[in-house]
Design a protein around this motif. Structure first.
Motif, PDB file in Angstrom:
ATOM      1  N   ASP A  10    -108.687  39.575   8.837  1.00 23.88           N
ATOM      2  CA  ASP A  10    -109.159  39.875   6.730  1.00 23.88           C
ATOM      3  C   ASP A  10    -110.182  38.597   7.163  1.00 23.88           C
ATOM      4  O   ASP A  10    -111.375  39.516   6.361  1.00 23.88           O
ATOM      5  N   ILE A  11    -110.368  37.628   8.265  1.00 23.21           N
ATOM      6  CA  ILE A  11    -111.541  36.856   8.342  1.00 23.21           C
ATOM      7  C   ILE A  11    -112.972  38.389   9.534  1.00 23.21           C
ATOM      8  O   ILE A  11    -114.890  38.041   8.561  1.00 23.21           O
ATOM      9  N   ALA A  12    -112.542  38.685   9.788  1.00 19.28           N
ATOM     10  CA  ALA A  12    -112.977  39.673  10.730  1.00 19.28           C
ATOM     11  C   ALA A  12    -113.528  40.934   9.671  1.00 19.28           C
ATOM     12  O   ALA A  12    -114.685  41.186   9.535  1.00 19.28           O
ATOM     13  N   LEU A  13    -113.231  41.513   9.202  1.00 18.31           N
ATOM     14  CA  LEU A  13    -113.241  42.159   8.316  1.00 18.31           C
ATOM     15  C   LEU A  13    -114.066  41.687   6.979  1.00 18.31           C
ATOM     16  O   LEU A  13    -115.582  42.984   6.377  1.00 18.31           O
ATOM     17  N   GLU A  14    -113.974  40.564   6.734  1.00 15.43           N
ATOM     18  CA  GLU A  14    -114.843  40.186   5.472  1.00 15.43           C
ATOM     19  C   GLU A  14    -115.961  40.378   6.346  1.00 15.43           C
ATOM     20  O   GLU A  14    -117.503  40.227   5.299  1.00 15.43           O
ATOM     21  N   ALA A  15    -116.381  39.416   7.533  1.00 15.71           N
ATOM     22  CA  ALA A  15    -117.394  39.186   7.685  1.00 15.71           C
ATOM     23  C   ALA A  15    -118.581  40.435   8.213  1.00 15.71           C
ATOM     24  O   ALA A  15    -119.622  40.671   8.036  1.00 15.71           O
ATOM     25  N   ALA A  16    -117.851  40.856   8.668  1.00 12.91           N
ATOM     26  CA  ALA A  16    -118.322  42.591   9.054  1.00 12.91           C
ATOM     27  C   ALA A  16    -118.962  43.342   7.935  1.00 12.91           C
ATOM     28  O   ALA A  16    -120.046  43.918   7.610  1.00 12.91           O
ATOM     29  N   SER A 105    -120.568  44.038  14.962  1.00 10.94           N
ATOM     30  CA  SER A 105    -118.962  44.328  15.946  1.00 10.94           C
ATOM     31  C   SER A 105    -118.725  42.659  16.127  1.00 10.94           C
ATOM     32  O   SER A 105    -119.397  41.853  16.260  1.00 10.94           O
ATOM     33  N   ILE A 106    -117.271  42.800  15.747  1.00  9.50           N
ATOM     34  CA  ILE A 106    -116.677  41.101  16.400  1.00  9.50           C
ATOM     35  C   ILE A 106    -115.069  40.961  16.102  1.00  9.50           C
ATOM     36  O   ILE A 106    -114.224  42.240  16.114  1.00  9.50           O
ATOM     37  N   ALA A 107    -115.375  40.116  17.322  1.00  9.32           N
ATOM     38  CA  ALA A 107    -113.310  40.126  17.919  1.00  9.32           C
ATOM     39  C   ALA A 107    -113.436  38.757  17.638  1.00  9.32           C
ATOM     40  O   ALA A 107    -113.870  37.841  18.000  1.00  9.32           O
ATOM     41  N   ALA A 108    -111.862  38.911  17.656  1.00 11.87           N
ATOM     42  CA  ALA A 108    -110.622  37.227  17.689  1.00 11.87           C
ATOM     43  C   ALA A 108    -110.211  37.814  18.969  1.00 11.87           C
ATOM     44  O   ALA A 108    -109.586  38.697  18.761  1.00 11.87           O
ATOM     45  N   GLU A 109    -110.340  36.198  20.147  1.00 16.21           N
ATOM     46  CA  GLU A 109    -109.536  36.346  21.036  1.00 16.21           C
ATOM     47  C   GLU A 109    -108.572  35.301  20.676  1.00 16.21           C
ATOM     48  O   GLU A 109    -109.047  33.462  20.109  1.00 16.21           O
ATOM     49  N   VAL A 110    -107.216  35.318  21.373  1.00 15.99           N
ATOM     50  CA  VAL A 110    -106.339  34.189  21.088  1.00 15.99           C
ATOM     51  C   VAL A 110    -105.801  33.953  22.645  1.00 15.99           C
ATOM     52  O   VAL A 110    -105.776  35.219  22.850  1.00 15.99           O
ATOM     53  N   ASP A 111    -106.053  32.743  23.136  1.00 16.97           N
ATOM     54  CA  ASP A 111    -106.358  32.756  24.717  1.00 16.97           C
ATOM     55  C   ASP A 111    -106.510  33.068  25.600  1.00 16.97           C
ATOM     56  O   ASP A 111    -106.042  33.743  26.388  1.00 16.97           O
ATOM     57  N   ARG A 113    -107.138  36.105  25.379  1.00 17.80           N
ATOM     58  CA  ARG A 113    -107.555  38.389  24.764  1.00 17.80           C
ATOM     59  C   ARG A 113    -107.756  38.359  23.879  1.00 17.80           C
ATOM     60  O   ARG A 113    -107.299  37.755  22.245  1.00 17.80           O
ATOM     61  N   ALA A 114    -108.125  39.510  23.610  1.00 15.67           N
ATOM     62  CA  ALA A 114    -109.054  40.539  22.309  1.00 15.67           C
ATOM     63  C   ALA A 114    -107.748  40.455  21.790  1.00 15.67           C
ATOM     64  O   ALA A 114    -106.641  41.441  21.563  1.00 15.67           O
ATOM     65  N   VAL A 115    -107.770  40.057  20.318  1.00 10.76           N
ATOM     66  CA  VAL A 115    -106.465  40.203  19.542  1.00 10.76           C
ATOM     67  C   VAL A 115    -106.799  41.519  18.296  1.00 10.76           C
ATOM     68  O   VAL A 115    -105.754  41.724  17.179  1.00 10.76           O
ATOM     69  N   VAL A 116    -107.407  40.840  17.726  1.00 12.31           N
ATOM     70  CA  VAL A 116    -108.717  41.663  16.418  1.00 12.31           C
ATOM     71  C   VAL A 116    -109.889  42.266  17.204  1.00 12.31           C
ATOM     72  O   VAL A 116    -110.486  41.791  17.722  1.00 12.31           O
ATOM     73  N   GLY A 117    -110.300  43.716  16.239  1.00  9.91           N
ATOM     74  CA  GLY A 117    -111.260  44.094  16.433  1.00  9.91           C
ATOM     75  C   GLY A 117    -112.397  44.783  15.393  1.00  9.91           C
ATOM     76  O   GLY A 117    -110.428  45.659  14.766  1.00  9.91           O
ATOM     77  N   VAL A 118    -113.302  44.079  14.964  1.00 13.87           N
ATOM     78  CA  VAL A 118    -113.942  45.209  13.810  1.00 13.87           C
ATOM     79  C   VAL A 118    -115.775  45.724  14.137  1.00 13.87           C
ATOM     80  O   VAL A 118    -116.150  44.687  14.355  1.00 13.87           O
ATOM     81  N   VAL A 119    -115.548  46.525  14.275  1.00 11.29           N
ATOM     82  CA  VAL A 119    -116.649  46.868  14.551  1.00 11.29           C
ATOM     83  C   VAL A 119    -117.157  48.327  13.072  1.00 11.29           C
ATOM     84  O   VAL A 119    -117.332  49.398  12.847  1.00 11.29           O
TER      85      VAL A 119
END
Length: 265
Positions: A10-16, A105-111, A113-119
């Motif tokens: 949700d944060i990645a979508l909002e920011a993108a 392009s925004i990705a979120a990694e956890v430890d 590892r990329a777990v979320v990607g938005v372009v």
């Protein structure tokens, strides 16, 4: 969906969305080069930095303790195990010239590892997204990569470095590759190219010299759409080489690029 992954998406979508709107609607008529990086043709505009500032402020307001890595200098370690990896304007030269193939392009990694990607590709009216294990989507509709053709019928996309001696060798690789595939494309924005593999507009993409922010979101989206992504044989995508393609195209293309030395200058 994992609640943390949902929050990050949700944060990645909002920011993108907000950064894309800023870039699309706020582009000055007299936009020019604000700075250069690796060479005189590797440019930064005032809008790259404005977009990164927006993304940093929005993510910081939502999750102030996360780490960050952005193309235009945003960097902090964080304490939560989450790191945001983003390119505030992928395809800056396209944007500078008024070509539509540019993205946020925004990705979120956890430890790690990329777990979320938005372009987000505003000029095409498209937003691509993926959460690990949940598939890939374009504007809310699930997408998959193309069925694999023989390598000789594959449409392959690539990109070029801005440093001249690297470009020279990349051109030699293309010269040797082009008789062995259907054709070559050069889109100018790696995140967009990776998403075009994901939705079946391309059979494959490869490039040497990508940074984490260029590929973190796009590689995840392509993989969740069924594509295979790697570097040199047995390795993960990296700055040395990134190869992403439909299964059946990936293996022969990766082997051919290894033989051609696409991974070195």
């Amino acid at each position: 969906m994992n609640p943390l992954h949902r929050e990050l998406l949700d944060i990645a979508l909002e920011a993108a969305r907000e950064a894309g709107a800023l870039l699309r609607d706020g582009r000055p008529a007299d936009l020019g080069v604000a700075a250069t990086k690796s060479s005189p043709v590797d440019v930064v505009t005032e809008m790259d930095t404005a977009s990164e500032k927006l993304i940093v402020e929005l993510i910081s307001a939502r999750r102030p303790d996360d780490g960050m890595l952005g193309e235009e200098g945003a960097s902090r370690s964080g304490t939560t195990g989450v790191r945001w990896v983003f390119d505030p304007l992928d395809g800056t030269v396209n944007y500078l010239y008024g070509l539509p193939a540019w993205a946020v392009s925004i990705a979120a990694e956890v430890d790690g590892r990329a777990v979320v990607g938005v372009v987000a590709v505003p000029e095409r009216g498209e937003t691509f997204q993926a959460v690990v294990g949940d598939g890939a989507y374009r504007n809310g509709q699930r997408i998959t990569c193309r069925p694999a053709p023989p390598l000789g019928q594959a449409l392959v996309c690539t990109g070029f470095n801005y440093v001249q001696h690297v470009r020279d060798h990349q051109a030699e690789v293309v010269r040797a590759l082009i008789p062995q595939v259907r054709d070559i494309r050069r889109g100018g924005a790696a995140a967009v190219d990776l998403c075009d593999v994901a939705c079946g507009r391309l059979d494959a993409f490869y490039e040497r010299g990508l940074h984490p922010w260029d590929m973190a979101a796009g590689v995840l989206i392509a993989r969740e759409a069924g594509a295979v992504s790697g570097g040199r044989p047995g390795l993960e995508p990296s700055g040395e080489l990134t190869v992403t393609a439909a299964p059946g195209v990936f293996e022969p293309l990766q082997g051919l690029l290894e033989d051609l030395g696409a991974w070195h200058d």
